[in-house]
Design an enzyme around this catalytic site. Structure first.
Site, PDB file in Angstrom:
ATOM      1  N   LYS A 152      -9.469  -4.811  11.285  1.00  0.00           N
ATOM      2  CA  LYS A 152      -8.465  -4.511  11.961  1.00  0.00           C
ATOM      3  C   LYS A 152      -8.163  -5.112  13.563  1.00  0.00           C
ATOM      4  O   LYS A 152      -7.125  -5.700  13.996  1.00  0.00           O
ATOM      5  CB  LYS A 152      -8.347  -2.900  12.099  1.00  0.00           C
ATOM      6  CG  LYS A 152      -8.300  -2.155  11.043  1.00  0.00           C
ATOM      7  CD  LYS A 152      -6.629  -2.261  10.474  1.00  0.00           C
ATOM      8  CE  LYS A 152      -6.316  -1.353   9.220  1.00  0.00           C
ATOM      9  NZ  LYS A 152      -5.096  -1.658   8.596  1.00  0.00           N
ATOM     10  N   TYR A 200     -14.391  -2.365   8.629  1.00  0.00           N
ATOM     11  CA  TYR A 200     -13.011  -2.133   8.770  1.00  0.00           C
ATOM     12  C   TYR A 200     -12.462  -2.204  10.196  1.00  0.00           C
ATOM     13  O   TYR A 200     -11.510  -2.858  10.352  1.00  0.00           O
ATOM     14  CB  TYR A 200     -12.867  -0.583   8.472  1.00  0.00           C
ATOM     15  CG  TYR A 200     -11.553   0.120   8.753  1.00  0.00           C
ATOM     16  CD1 TYR A 200     -10.516  -0.159   7.606  1.00  0.00           C
ATOM     17  CD2 TYR A 200     -11.226   0.841   9.653  1.00  0.00           C
ATOM     18  CE1 TYR A 200      -9.199   0.510   7.918  1.00  0.00           C
ATOM     19  CE2 TYR A 200     -10.117   1.455   9.866  1.00  0.00           C
ATOM     20  CZ  TYR A 200      -8.956   1.231   8.973  1.00  0.00           C
ATOM     21  OH  TYR A 200      -7.815   1.885   9.095  1.00  0.00           O
ATOM     22  N   GLY A 249      -0.189   4.898  -0.732  1.00  0.00           N
ATOM     23  CA  GLY A 249      -1.523   5.456   0.035  1.00  0.00           C
ATOM     24  C   GLY A 249      -0.732   6.504   0.692  1.00  0.00           C
ATOM     25  O   GLY A 249       0.511   7.161   0.733  1.00  0.00           O
ATOM     26  N   GLY A 289       0.715  -1.260  -0.156  1.00  0.00           N
ATOM     27  CA  GLY A 289      -0.119  -0.068   0.099  1.00  0.00           C
ATOM     28  C   GLY A 289       0.902   1.412  -0.011  1.00  0.00           C
ATOM     29  O   GLY A 289       0.647   2.277   0.612  1.00  0.00           O
TER      30      GLY A 289
HETATM   31  N1  SER Z   1      -8.832   7.145   9.265  1.00  0.00           N
HETATM   32  C1  SER Z   1      -9.312   5.868   9.224  1.00  0.00           C
HETATM   33  C2  SER Z   1     -10.814   5.946   8.481  1.00  0.00           C
HETATM   34  O1  SER Z   1     -11.354   6.837   8.801  1.00  0.00           O
HETATM   35  C3  SER Z   1      -9.550   5.105  10.530  1.00  0.00           C
HETATM   36  O2  SER Z   1      -8.284   4.240  10.803  1.00  0.00           O
HETATM   37  O3  SER Z   1     -11.085   4.840   8.071  1.00  0.00           O
END
Ligand code: SER
Length: 344
Positions: free
Chosen positions: A158, A154, A13, A10
């Site tokens: 994680k 997400y 990014g 990544g």
């Molecule tokens: N900055 C990220 C998000 O907003 C959170 O880890 O998905």
């Protein structure tokens, strides 16, 4: 003979941008990268070898394993929280199966050269899930092991990968007749919202702060998608990069945990808007609340307790809220918009 290298996934990014430049200035180990998109031209001089492809591509990972001796990985590739809600199965594939692929890659590297492979993993405040605003207000600075009840794909991804990393580090193949020769040394920081002067994030839920700042610098109107009182922790990107490097370099025996909270400052959206208005006179900032994204931000803590990171490996962010704007964001963003252009 395989060539010694450190791997960044990544790499193109938000975090990769800051990390590549900083690493190339401080590390003698050549950098190799893996990203689904080609790296932009400003990054390629720092990189010994660029692989364009997916972390889901096992054959590509095998090729990298065959050619390179890797003992440090920054696994940054992920789909962020807002984007993941639209494609949760894809998010799970990239965020969880992709991480599993990289952990297996790391394990095979470790077994092939007999040294530990330090596996740096950015987790997130998204692993927390507070049920309502009263609880959020009462919780204050949330500790690592409290409120581990994420509401997003997400966040679930994680949190699970934090545990996978712990498993690979401490329990991998514990019933095998012969313990594997080398092993993964997984180290994880839970980033708050990151704000970079160089890049604008995409697909995150903490994006309102960086979007507000960059829109003002471009002279564009911005409608913030959370309420003025929405509050979560943030950090300036240089401190995020520094934290990754510091934790990667820390002696293993100093680390009492797998995953560390990190925080730097935690303004409300209105406080961010006020500083942006003061820094960019004429900035037009409104509030147009997106109830769903607001709901995600409401489930994240207003602040985190990062005492363990400070005690174990000396985490000490340089930028508080005022300095992040006056000494990093405003001057760097102004320079970039006046001249070099912005990375999108
Ligand atoms: N900055 C990220 C998000 O907003 C959170 O880890 O998905």
């Amino acid at each position: 003979m395989r060539k010694r290298a450190l791997l960044i996934t990544g790499a193109g990014g938000e975090i990769g941008h800051g990390l590549i430049a900083r690493l190339s200035a401080t590390s003698e180990t050549p950098i190799i990268t893996l990203d689904v998109a080609p790296l932009e031209a400003s990054l390629t001089p720092y990189v010994a070898r660029e692989f364009t492809g997916s972390i889901m591509d096992g054959a590509l990972l095998e090729r990298i394993l065959a050619e390179f001796d890797v003992d440090l990985i920054f696994h940054l590739a992920a789909l962020l929280s807002t984007r993941a809600e639209f494609t949760p199965v894809t998010a799970h594939q990239v965020n969880v199966e992709g991480t599993l692929n990289l952990l297996e890659f790391a394990q095979h590297e470790a077994e092939s050269h007999g040294r530990p492979v330090v596996f740096m993993y950015p987790s997130s405040i998204a692993i927390f899930g507070l049920p309502d605003l009263d609880t959020k207000a009462a919780a204050g600075r949330v500790r690592e092991d409290d409120w581990n009840c994420p509401t997003t794909m997400y966040g679930c991804n994680k949190l699970y990968c934090e545990h996978l990393g712990r498993y690979y580090t401490h329990h991998y193949k514990q019933l095998a007749a012969e313990p594997p020769a080398g092993h993964v040394d997984f180290r994880c920081v839970r980033f708050p919202g990151l704000i970079s002067a160089i890049t604008v994030p995409s697909g995150g839920t903490s994006d309102y702060a960086p979007e507000m700042i960059h829109a003002a610098a471009r002279g564009e109107q911005y409608d913030c998608f959370v309420r003025p009182d929405a509050r979560i922790p943030f950090m300036a990107m240089p401190d995020g990069v520094e934290a990754l490097l510091k934790l990667a370099a820390a002696p293993r025996e100093r680390l009492s945990r797998t995953a560390y909270n990190l925080g730097a400052f935690n303004p409300s959206a209105e406080e961010v808007a006020a500083v942006v208005r003061a820094s960019f006179p004429g900035a037009a900032i409104g509030f147009k609340v997106d109830a769903k994204r607001q709901g995600i931000v409401d489930s994240w803590p207003a602040d985190v307790d990062d005492a363990a990171a400070r005690a174990d490996w000396g985490f000490a962010p340089e930028f508080d809220f005022a300095r992040a704007f006056s000494e990093y964001l405003i001057p760097t963003i102004r320079r970039r918009y006046q001249g070099e252009g912005l990375v999108r």
